[in-house]
Each structure stands twice: as structure tokens, then as C-alpha cells.
Design a protein around this motif. Structure first.
Motif, PDB file in Angstrom:
ATOM      1  N   UNK A  18     -20.738 -11.394   3.575  1.00 43.56           N
ATOM      2  CA  UNK A  18     -19.961 -12.294   2.726  1.00 43.56           C
ATOM      3  C   UNK A  18     -19.127 -11.545   1.709  1.00 43.56           C
ATOM      4  N   UNK A  19     -19.691 -10.480   1.141  1.00 44.84           N
ATOM      5  CA  UNK A  19     -18.950  -9.700   0.159  1.00 44.84           C
ATOM      6  C   UNK A  19     -17.758  -8.983   0.753  1.00 44.84           C
ATOM      7  N   UNK A  20     -17.938  -8.420   1.943  1.00 39.71           N
ATOM      8  CA  UNK A  20     -16.831  -7.721   2.610  1.00 39.71           C
ATOM      9  C   UNK A  20     -15.714  -8.695   2.955  1.00 39.71           C
ATOM     10  N   UNK A  21     -16.073  -9.848   3.494  1.00 35.35           N
ATOM     11  CA  UNK A  21     -15.058 -10.841   3.867  1.00 35.35           C
ATOM     12  C   UNK A  21     -14.310 -11.336   2.641  1.00 35.35           C
ATOM     13  N   UNK A  22     -15.043 -11.673   1.582  1.00 36.82           N
ATOM     14  CA  UNK A  22     -14.396 -12.166   0.361  1.00 36.82           C
ATOM     15  C   UNK A  22     -13.507 -11.101  -0.269  1.00 36.82           C
ATOM     16  N   UNK A  23     -13.973  -9.862  -0.263  1.00 39.77           N
ATOM     17  CA  UNK A  23     -13.207  -8.768  -0.869  1.00 39.77           C
ATOM     18  C   UNK A  23     -11.898  -8.537  -0.128  1.00 39.77           C
ATOM     19  N   UNK A  41     -13.089  -6.600  -9.943  1.00 42.43           N
ATOM     20  CA  UNK A  41     -13.124  -7.888  -9.255  1.00 42.43           C
ATOM     21  C   UNK A  41     -13.917  -7.798  -7.957  1.00 42.43           C
ATOM     22  N   UNK A  42     -13.683  -6.744  -7.183  1.00 41.99           N
ATOM     23  CA  UNK A  42     -14.403  -6.559  -5.929  1.00 41.99           C
ATOM     24  C   UNK A  42     -15.890  -6.288  -6.189  1.00 41.99           C
ATOM     25  N   UNK A  43     -16.158  -5.467  -7.197  1.00 41.62           N
ATOM     26  CA  UNK A  43     -17.561  -5.187  -7.531  1.00 41.62           C
ATOM     27  C   UNK A  43     -18.275  -6.455  -7.987  1.00 41.62           C
ATOM     28  N   UNK A  44     -17.549  -7.310  -8.711  1.00 39.88           N
ATOM     29  CA  UNK A  44     -18.141  -8.559  -9.186  1.00 39.88           C
ATOM     30  C   UNK A  44     -18.528  -9.484  -8.057  1.00 39.88           C
ATOM     31  N   UNK A  45     -17.777  -9.448  -6.952  1.00 42.31           N
ATOM     32  CA  UNK A  45     -18.111 -10.290  -5.798  1.00 42.31           C
ATOM     33  C   UNK A  45     -19.482  -9.909  -5.257  1.00 42.31           C
ATOM     34  N   UNK A  46     -19.716  -8.619  -5.079  1.00 39.78           N
ATOM     35  CA  UNK A  46     -21.001  -8.164  -4.547  1.00 39.78           C
ATOM     36  C   UNK A  46     -22.120  -8.390  -5.557  1.00 39.78           C
ATOM     37  N   UNK A  47     -21.824  -8.186  -6.860  1.00 40.67           N
ATOM     38  CA  UNK A  47     -22.849  -8.399  -7.886  1.00 40.67           C
ATOM     39  C   UNK A  47     -23.273  -9.867  -7.920  1.00 40.67           C
ATOM     40  N   UNK A  48     -22.296 -10.765  -7.826  1.00 36.63           N
ATOM     41  CA  UNK A  48     -22.609 -12.203  -7.847  1.00 36.63           C
ATOM     42  C   UNK A  48     -23.476 -12.570  -6.653  1.00 36.63           C
ATOM     43  N   UNK A  49     -23.085 -12.109  -5.469  1.00 37.22           N
ATOM     44  CA  UNK A  49     -23.829 -12.466  -4.263  1.00 37.22           C
ATOM     45  C   UNK A  49     -25.230 -11.875  -4.274  1.00 37.22           C
ATOM     46  N   UNK A  50     -25.367 -10.644  -4.725  1.00 31.31           N
ATOM     47  CA  UNK A  50     -26.688 -10.008  -4.771  1.00 31.31           C
ATOM     48  C   UNK A  50     -27.594 -10.710  -5.774  1.00 31.31           C
ATOM     49  N   UNK A  51     -27.045 -11.030  -6.956  1.00 32.67           N
ATOM     50  CA  UNK A  51     -27.848 -11.707  -7.974  1.00 32.67           C
ATOM     51  C   UNK A  51     -28.242 -13.107  -7.524  1.00 32.67           C
ATOM     52  N   UNK A  52     -27.310 -13.805  -6.882  1.00 32.35           N
ATOM     53  CA  UNK A  52     -27.620 -15.161  -6.398  1.00 32.35           C
ATOM     54  C   UNK A  52     -28.698 -15.101  -5.320  1.00 32.35           C
ATOM     55  N   UNK A  53     -28.600 -14.122  -4.443  1.00 33.95           N
ATOM     56  CA  UNK A  53     -29.599 -13.974  -3.375  1.00 33.95           C
ATOM     57  C   UNK A  53     -30.974 -13.706  -3.963  1.00 33.95           C
ATOM     58  N   UNK A  93     -19.819  -9.116 -16.611  1.00 31.39           N
ATOM     59  CA  UNK A  93     -19.213  -7.889 -17.136  1.00 31.39           C
ATOM     60  C   UNK A  93     -18.044  -7.387 -16.291  1.00 31.39           C
ATOM     61  N   UNK A  94     -18.112  -7.579 -14.981  1.00 32.62           N
ATOM     62  CA  UNK A  94     -17.015  -7.152 -14.123  1.00 32.62           C
ATOM     63  C   UNK A  94     -15.768  -8.013 -14.369  1.00 32.62           C
ATOM     64  N   UNK A  95     -15.987  -9.292 -14.643  1.00 36.68           N
ATOM     65  CA  UNK A  95     -14.862 -10.172 -14.952  1.00 36.68           C
ATOM     66  C   UNK A  95     -14.220  -9.784 -16.285  1.00 36.68           C
ATOM     67  N   UNK A  96     -15.061  -9.398 -17.255  1.00 35.46           N
ATOM     68  CA  UNK A  96     -14.529  -8.944 -18.538  1.00 35.46           C
ATOM     69  C   UNK A  96     -13.674  -7.698 -18.358  1.00 35.46           C
ATOM     70  N   UNK A  97     -14.164  -6.751 -17.565  1.00 36.21           N
ATOM     71  CA  UNK A  97     -13.397  -5.537 -17.301  1.00 36.21           C
ATOM     72  C   UNK A  97     -12.089  -5.861 -16.583  1.00 36.21           C
ATOM     73  N   UNK A  98     -12.118  -6.828 -15.681  1.00 35.01           N
ATOM     74  CA  UNK A  98     -10.905  -7.212 -14.968  1.00 35.01           C
ATOM     75  C   UNK A  98      -9.867  -7.788 -15.934  1.00 35.01           C
ATOM     76  N   UNK A  99     -10.306  -8.694 -16.799  1.00 40.25           N
ATOM     77  CA  UNK A  99      -9.391  -9.299 -17.756  1.00 40.25           C
ATOM     78  C   UNK A  99      -8.779  -8.248 -18.679  1.00 40.25           C
ATOM     79  N   UNK A 100      -9.625  -7.349 -19.173  1.00 39.11           N
ATOM     80  CA  UNK A 100      -9.140  -6.347 -20.111  1.00 39.11           C
ATOM     81  C   UNK A 100      -8.230  -5.330 -19.418  1.00 39.11           C
ATOM     82  N   UNK A 101      -8.511  -5.031 -18.154  1.00 39.01           N
ATOM     83  CA  UNK A 101      -7.652  -4.111 -17.411  1.00 39.01           C
ATOM     84  C   UNK A 101      -6.263  -4.702 -17.218  1.00 39.01           C
ATOM     85  N   UNK A 102      -6.202  -6.004 -16.945  1.00 32.64           N
ATOM     86  CA  UNK A 102      -4.904  -6.658 -16.782  1.00 32.64           C
ATOM     87  C   UNK A 102      -4.129  -6.635 -18.091  1.00 32.64           C
TER      88      UNK A 102
END
Length: 282
Positions: A158-163, A200-212, A248-257
Motif C-alpha cells: 500500500x505504501x509503495x502504490x500510494x507513494x 510526504x513519502x515517509x509519512x505514508x509509510x509511517x501512517x500505514x505502519x502505525x495504523x497496522x 512530524x513528517x507533515x510538519x516537515x513537508x509544510x515547512x520545506x514548502x
């Protein structure tokens, strides 16, 4: 090379933020973000109920705009909490956004206009992203066929496909972020197009792993015979855990933009950039 540079920038920003502001800065506005998610769920439920009553299927763009009207104040407040320090760090950018930061009425029409614009951009990118994900799944499944187990299916596959699906439409996501504070996206800057992509990509995997992981823990308590209310609370709990883990990954994404846009503004004004794209140093 661009991917390597983006990853280097992300690591540099993570080190700078934690060193200067502490680890807690990565969760700035997390409570507001959770409140925004709950408000969006409630708004969706109400809209579904209304649609069933009037027997009319509302288009996704209409649903998104109506949700934006409900969640705009909360989402904007969360966004300000995430990016305020990054904006204040750059005095020149603060001149552009300082008045906006001080006078933005998060319950007024300016907030709704900013969030409505961002929502329209997000809706614009969601349809092609969904279509791309279906094609990506067809290509990825043969390659990941050797992976066995639910963890591999939920997190890795799921993470690879979403990324892979969000990469082509990621510039629209960047535009949505800049639209929240009225900043135009300079399409001449590739770095700004994909600013914050790695978090953003790291956050996808972090979300899925934490949810699992949370879902696995909940299943030891919640059974098939549990009441619907218990199951709903358990599901929401899993979502909260996953959201906090990936925040935290979303925060880094926002600040990077914001940091990358700051460089664009400096370059447009004829001033040397802060080189946040290459070093992200203070």
C-alpha cells in the motif's frame, strides 16, 4: 540526483528544527489537526445524510467545498502553527506574510477563500492520483508478489502504490499549501514543485505502519461481538495513533514548502537565496 538532494534537505531540516526548537516542534498544531479530521468526518456524515434525504449525489468538488467551509478555521490554525516559526525565521518572507499571519481571521471569509482554493486544487489532483494508483497497482503487484502476510500488504504494498501515485500530482499538493497563505507557486522552480516530497513519502509509510500496529493491538480487545460503538471508537483510536505518528513528517513537508517558496521570493526580488534547497542551514 534530485531525489538524493531532496532527501538531504529533509534530513537537514529535521536536524535544524529539533536542534533549534526541540522535538515538540514537530507536533506543533497536532491537536488542531486531529480536531480538523474529526470535523471533516462529521461534515461528511452530515452531507451523506443530506444526499440520501434529497436523493442527489453531490459531486466531489461540492463536497470538498462544503467541508472546507466547516473545517477551514481549524485547518488554517493548524497550518499557521506548523509554519509560523519557518516564516519568522526568514525576515524577508515575514514582510510578505507578517501582516497575513497577524490579521488572518480564521473564522472569516479570507480563511474560507484560502482554504476553498486549496481544496479545489486538492480535488483537482485527487482524481488523476486515484487513476494513477490503479495503474501503479497493476504494475507493482507482480513485483511484490513474493511478499506474504498482512503487514506486507497493508504497509509495504500500500505504501509503495500510494507513494508512486502521488509523485506525478505532487506539485498540485504544493500549490494547495501555498494557496493557504496566498503565495503563488513559481512554476519555474523544480525544487518548489517537489519541496517536502521525501517527508510526504515517509509519512505514508509511517501512517500505514502505525495504523497496522494500532489495529493489531485493538483486535486483541475488540471482538466480532463487540458493540458498534466500541468498534467505532477502536477505529477512531487507530486513526488518531496513525495521525500522530505521521504528523512530524507533515510538519516537515509544510515547512520545506514554505522554505523553498521563501527562496523563490528572494530570487524574484533580486536578493541571494537562503539556499534552503541545498543546505537548509540556519
Amino acid at each position: 540526483a534530485s531525489c538524493v538532494l531532496t532527501a538531504e534537505n529533509s534530513v537537514g531540516m529535521l536536524g535544524r528544527v529539533t536542534a533549534e526548537e526541540g522535538v515538540g516542534a514537530l507536533w506543533a498544531g497536532a491537536g488542531l489537526s486531529l480536531a480538523d479530521s474529526f470535523a471533516a468526518v462529521a461534515a461528511t456524515a452530515v452531507l451523506d445524510l443530506v444526499s440520501s434525504k434529497i436523493d442527489v449525489q453531490l459531486p466531489p468538488a461540492v463536497i470538498g467545498l462544503l467541508q472546507s467551509g466547516v473545517t477551514a478555521p481549524i485547518e488554517l490554525a493548524s497550518f499557521v502553527a506548523q509554519t509560523r516559526r519557518e516564516i519568522e525565521r526568514n525576515p524577508h518572507l515575514s514582510q510578505h506574510l507578517g501582516k497575513w499571519m497577524q490579521n488572518m481571521n480564521v473564522t472569516g471569509m479570507d480563511a474560507f477563500a484560502a482554504m476553498a482554493t486549496a481544496t479545489l486544487i486538492q480535488v483537482l489532483g485527487s482524481t488523476p492520483a486515484h487513476l494513477i494508483s490503479e495503474r501503479v497497482a497493476d504494475l507493482v503487484d507482480p513485483l511484490l508478489g513474493a511478499l506474504q502476510g498482512q503487514f506486507a500488504s497493508v504497509v509495504i504494498r500500500g505504501g509503495v502504490i500510494s507513494s508512486l501515485a502521488i509523485i506525478p500530482t505532487y506539485p498540485l499538493s504544493t500549490m494547495a499549501v501555498t494557496a493557504k497563505c496566498g503565495l503563488p507557486l513559481r512554476f519555474g522552480s523544480y525544487s518548489t514543485w517537489y519541496a517536502g516530497l521525501v517527508p510526504s513519502l515517509a509519512g505514508i509509510f509511517a501512517y500505514r505502519a502505525a495504523y497496522y500496529a494500532a489495529d493489531g493491538a485493538v483486535r486483541t480487545v475488540v471482538t466480532h461481538n463487540s458493540s458498534p460503538m466500541v468498534k467505532m471508537v477502536a477505529g477512531l483510536s487507530c486513526g488518531v495513533v496513525a495521525s500522530l505518528a505521521s504528523y512530524p513528517f507533515e510538519t516537515l513537508r509544510m515547512r520545506a514548502i514554505i522554505a523553498s517558496v521563501a527562496d523563490d521570493i528572494l530570487e524574484d526580488d533580486g536578493r541571494p537565496p537562503l539556499q534552503v534547497r541545498s543546505t537548509l542551514s540556519p
